[in-house]
Design a protein around this motif. Structure first.
Motif, PDB file in Angstrom:
ATOM      1  N   MET A  17      -1.832  -0.067   5.912  1.00 40.18           N
ATOM      2  CA  MET A  17      -3.285   0.045   5.773  1.00 40.18           C
ATOM      3  C   MET A  17      -3.904  -1.192   6.391  1.00 40.18           C
ATOM      4  O   MET A  17      -3.639  -2.327   5.963  1.00 40.18           O
ATOM      5  CB  MET A  17      -3.715   0.185   4.320  1.00 40.18           C
ATOM      6  CG  MET A  17      -5.246   0.197   4.147  1.00 40.18           C
ATOM      7  SD  MET A  17      -6.118   1.450   5.116  1.00 40.18           S
ATOM      8  CE  MET A  17      -5.915   2.898   4.112  1.00 40.18           C
ATOM      9  N   THR A  58       1.419   5.670  -0.679  1.00 36.08           N
ATOM     10  CA  THR A  58       0.928   6.998  -0.992  1.00 36.08           C
ATOM     11  C   THR A  58       1.307   7.325  -2.427  1.00 36.08           C
ATOM     12  O   THR A  58       2.401   6.981  -2.888  1.00 36.08           O
ATOM     13  CB  THR A  58       1.487   8.054  -0.030  1.00 36.08           C
ATOM     14  OG1 THR A  58       0.945   9.337  -0.392  1.00 36.08           O
ATOM     15  CG2 THR A  58       3.003   8.128  -0.052  1.00 36.08           C
ATOM     16  N   TYR A  73       0.856  -1.178   0.000  1.00 36.26           N
ATOM     17  CA  TYR A  73       0.000   0.000   0.000  1.00 36.26           C
ATOM     18  C   TYR A  73       0.898   1.237   0.000  1.00 36.26           C
ATOM     19  O   TYR A  73       1.810   1.339   0.819  1.00 36.26           O
ATOM     20  CB  TYR A  73      -0.882  -0.011   1.250  1.00 36.26           C
ATOM     21  CG  TYR A  73      -2.217   0.662   1.099  1.00 36.26           C
ATOM     22  CD1 TYR A  73      -3.324  -0.051   0.638  1.00 36.26           C
ATOM     23  CD2 TYR A  73      -2.386   1.988   1.425  1.00 36.26           C
ATOM     24  CE1 TYR A  73      -4.551   0.555   0.508  1.00 36.26           C
ATOM     25  CE2 TYR A  73      -3.615   2.610   1.300  1.00 36.26           C
ATOM     26  CZ  TYR A  73      -4.700   1.884   0.844  1.00 36.26           C
ATOM     27  OH  TYR A  73      -5.920   2.495   0.713  1.00 36.26           O
ATOM     28  N   THR A  79      -3.850   3.849   9.140  1.00 38.92           N
ATOM     29  CA  THR A  79      -2.977   4.111   8.003  1.00 38.92           C
ATOM     30  C   THR A  79      -2.011   5.245   8.353  1.00 38.92           C
ATOM     31  O   THR A  79      -1.867   5.618   9.511  1.00 38.92           O
ATOM     32  CB  THR A  79      -3.809   4.421   6.741  1.00 38.92           C
ATOM     33  OG1 THR A  79      -2.966   4.456   5.593  1.00 38.92           O
ATOM     34  CG2 THR A  79      -4.588   5.716   6.883  1.00 38.92           C
ATOM     35  N   HIS A  90      -3.059   5.006  -1.751  1.00 38.64           N
ATOM     36  CA  HIS A  90      -3.919   5.448  -0.653  1.00 38.64           C
ATOM     37  C   HIS A  90      -5.187   6.117  -1.171  1.00 38.64           C
ATOM     38  O   HIS A  90      -6.228   6.063  -0.522  1.00 38.64           O
ATOM     39  CB  HIS A  90      -3.158   6.352   0.315  1.00 38.64           C
ATOM     40  CG  HIS A  90      -2.858   7.735  -0.168  1.00 38.64           C
ATOM     41  ND1 HIS A  90      -2.398   8.013  -1.435  1.00 38.64           N
ATOM     42  CD2 HIS A  90      -2.952   8.938   0.466  1.00 38.64           C
ATOM     43  CE1 HIS A  90      -2.223   9.322  -1.561  1.00 38.64           C
ATOM     44  NE2 HIS A  90      -2.555   9.902  -0.427  1.00 38.64           N
ATOM     45  N   LEU A 144      -5.333  12.498  -0.743  1.00 37.90           N
ATOM     46  CA  LEU A 144      -6.409  11.786  -0.061  1.00 37.90           C
ATOM     47  C   LEU A 144      -7.653  12.662   0.042  1.00 37.90           C
ATOM     48  O   LEU A 144      -8.785  12.174  -0.129  1.00 37.90           O
ATOM     49  CB  LEU A 144      -5.958  11.367   1.337  1.00 37.90           C
ATOM     50  CG  LEU A 144      -6.969  10.519   2.123  1.00 37.90           C
ATOM     51  CD1 LEU A 144      -7.148   9.148   1.476  1.00 37.90           C
ATOM     52  CD2 LEU A 144      -6.525  10.360   3.573  1.00 37.90           C
TER      53      LEU A 144
END
Length: 486
Positions: free
Chosen positions: A302, A44, A42, A274, A321, A56
């Protein structure tokens, strides 16, 4: 429905017990992970904190929303232009708006909007609580605000609470009274004496000799955070300081869970754990920073516990994300925005069915300018501005065999680099074709003089390099950055 989202700043997954860490840093988080889906790959989409949280908030890559750095033109959201309506798109497309559309009361406990003048971060929240120190908070200052909110609202139905903890972020701030539960635990085995000496020779902000970005100064109020790593004792202080930050935060996370248990609602709460980004702890020779587009900085935890859905599962698919937005929309039965860049993985949560991507492209333009491609076992990093680190233009790491990025095999595996460049170009074409403007904000950063944290510092840093016997690096830095006068 009740939803608790814990945003644990600078928390790297492989320093959590549930991700296999050899130290007991996260017993409370680990307990939730046993009942949840834990995502292994996972990332960003944009690092560090400001670009990550803006992505996000908007559901869009930084190349689309415009925020890729910490200063200059590329630190503001793009204007919607003449087509902007009475309310902006964030009214119905922000992260928090997903929960509002599902009928939930939304609350945010975070100083982040003030930290970077990131005011769009507040979009969609009914209530906002600024803990007041711009990210310098310790958990002792955050947890009482959370407990108070839960005391007043937790037993009610239909709420979403977003909580920001900061303890793993530099400078490591676990109080001295917390002690050091890791004093007798071994250091990471991969940092051998030979590797450590190589790191000592490296140049660049947050290298072993400049933990304080461009010098080795320390702050007496943060004794866990060294200014320089001269020996393995300093390395221990660094690692223990970070891990104590994680463990101290975890104990306060446990207090939040205890409050939910006391209210009798713990078993009914959707819990999402997260981070905005990770923290390099030796990767690329960098310590205590999140300033690259690499595994240490961009891979994040996550963990999603959704009562009545998949439990105790591990997902190895590749995800951004920003994929969380369409995932939540699907889980809530609402329509995802066509403007979001994310891809739902709701089937992972509801059916334990794979929904991973073929590859990811992650970006960093605040400390360096880099874009990286994560695919198969590989991480390909392309550097446009090295942030004074003297990175090669192309770096390639086999993440399965070399997770700490110590062996750049770009020269030996040109075939893999060519595939990565093809994927990067495909992604870039898709991004530019889906924009109303023809400006890539990475190049905006470059044309404005480079990333915010590596602009105007070279003269002073060159003096530091000469003082510490690394004169040979100065000429190469001058060659790479002729616009900066020495």
């Amino acid at each position: 429905m009740r939803v608790l989202l814990l945003d644990l700043d600078s928390t790297r997954p492989d320093h959590l017990g549930c991700y296999g860490y050899h130290r007991n840093t996260s017993p409370n988080i680990d307990r939730i992970a046993e009942e949840a889906v834990r995502f292994n790959q996972y990332y960003t989409s944009d690092a560090p904190c400001f670009p990550s949280r803006t992505a996000l908030t908007t559901g869009k890559f930084g190349i689309h929303n415009g925020v890729v750095g910490h200063g200059g033109t590329a630190a503001d959201l793009r204007h919607e232009g003449e087509g902007r309506q009475f309310k902006s798109q964030l009214d119905t497309e922000s992260f928090a708006s997903i929960f509002r559309s599902a009928g939930l009361k939304t609350a945010l406990i975070s100083p982040f909007g003030e930290r970077h003048s990131a005011w769009p971060f507040y979009a969609g929240y009914h209530e906002m609580y600024n803990t007041g120190k711009g990210g310098m908070e310790s958990a002792e200052e955050v947890t009482p605000v959370v407990e108070d909110w839960l005391e007043r609202n937790g037993a009610q139905d239909d709420w979403m609470l977003y909580v920001n903890f900061w303890d793993p972020h530099t400078p490591y701030r676990a109080p001295e009274s917390f002690g050091n539960p890791f004093a007798d635990d071994p250091l990471p085995a991969w940092i051998t004496d030979e590797v450590f000496e190589q790191h000592r020779k490296k140049v660049g902000p947050h290298s072993a000799m400049e933990i304080n970005m461009y010098n080795n100064e320390t702050l007496p109020e943060y004794p866990r955070y060294p200014g320089e790593l001269e020996n393995k004792d300093d390395l221990r202080r660094m690692m223990d300081g970070y891990d104590c930050g994680v463990r101290h935060m975890d104990e306060h996370v446990g207090r939040v869970f205890k409050k939910l248990e006391d209210l009798g609602v713990m078993d009914d709460v959707v819990i999402i754990i997260t981070a905005d980004h990770g923290e390099n702890m030796g990767e690329l020779g960098i310590y205590g920073e999140h300033g690259t587009a690499d595994q240490g900085t961009c891979r994040i935890p996550m963990i999603i516990r959704w009562p009545g859905k998949t439990t105790g599962s591990i997902d190895d698919g590749l995800h951004y994300h920003i994929d969380l937005l369409p995932t939540l929309a699907e889980m809530f039965g609402t329509q995802p925005s066509p403007n979001w860049d994310g891809q739902s993985y709701a089937t992972v949560i509801s059916e334990d069915k794979d929904a991973g991507r073929d590859y990811l492209v992650v970006s960093q333009c605040a400390h360096v300018c880099q874009r990286s491609v994560r695919f198969d076992d590989w991480l390909y990093i392309r550097t446009y501005h090295d942030g004074y680190h003297l990175f090669a233009k192309e770096m390639l790491f086999n993440i399965k065999e070399d997770p700490h990025e110590q062996h750049n095999v770009a020269q030996e595996r040109k075939d893999i680099c060519m595939k990565a460049v093809y994927l990067l170009n495909e992604w870039h074409d898709d991004m530019m074709n889906s924009m109303d403007v023809d400006v890539d904000p990475l190049w905006t950063v470059m044309k404005e003089g480079g990333p915010y944290h590596a602009k105007g510092h070279l003269k002073k840093y060159a003096e530091r390099l000469v003082e510490t016997g690394r004169t040979e690096a100065v000429e190469e830095l001058k060659r790479r950055h002729p616009q900066e006068q020495l």
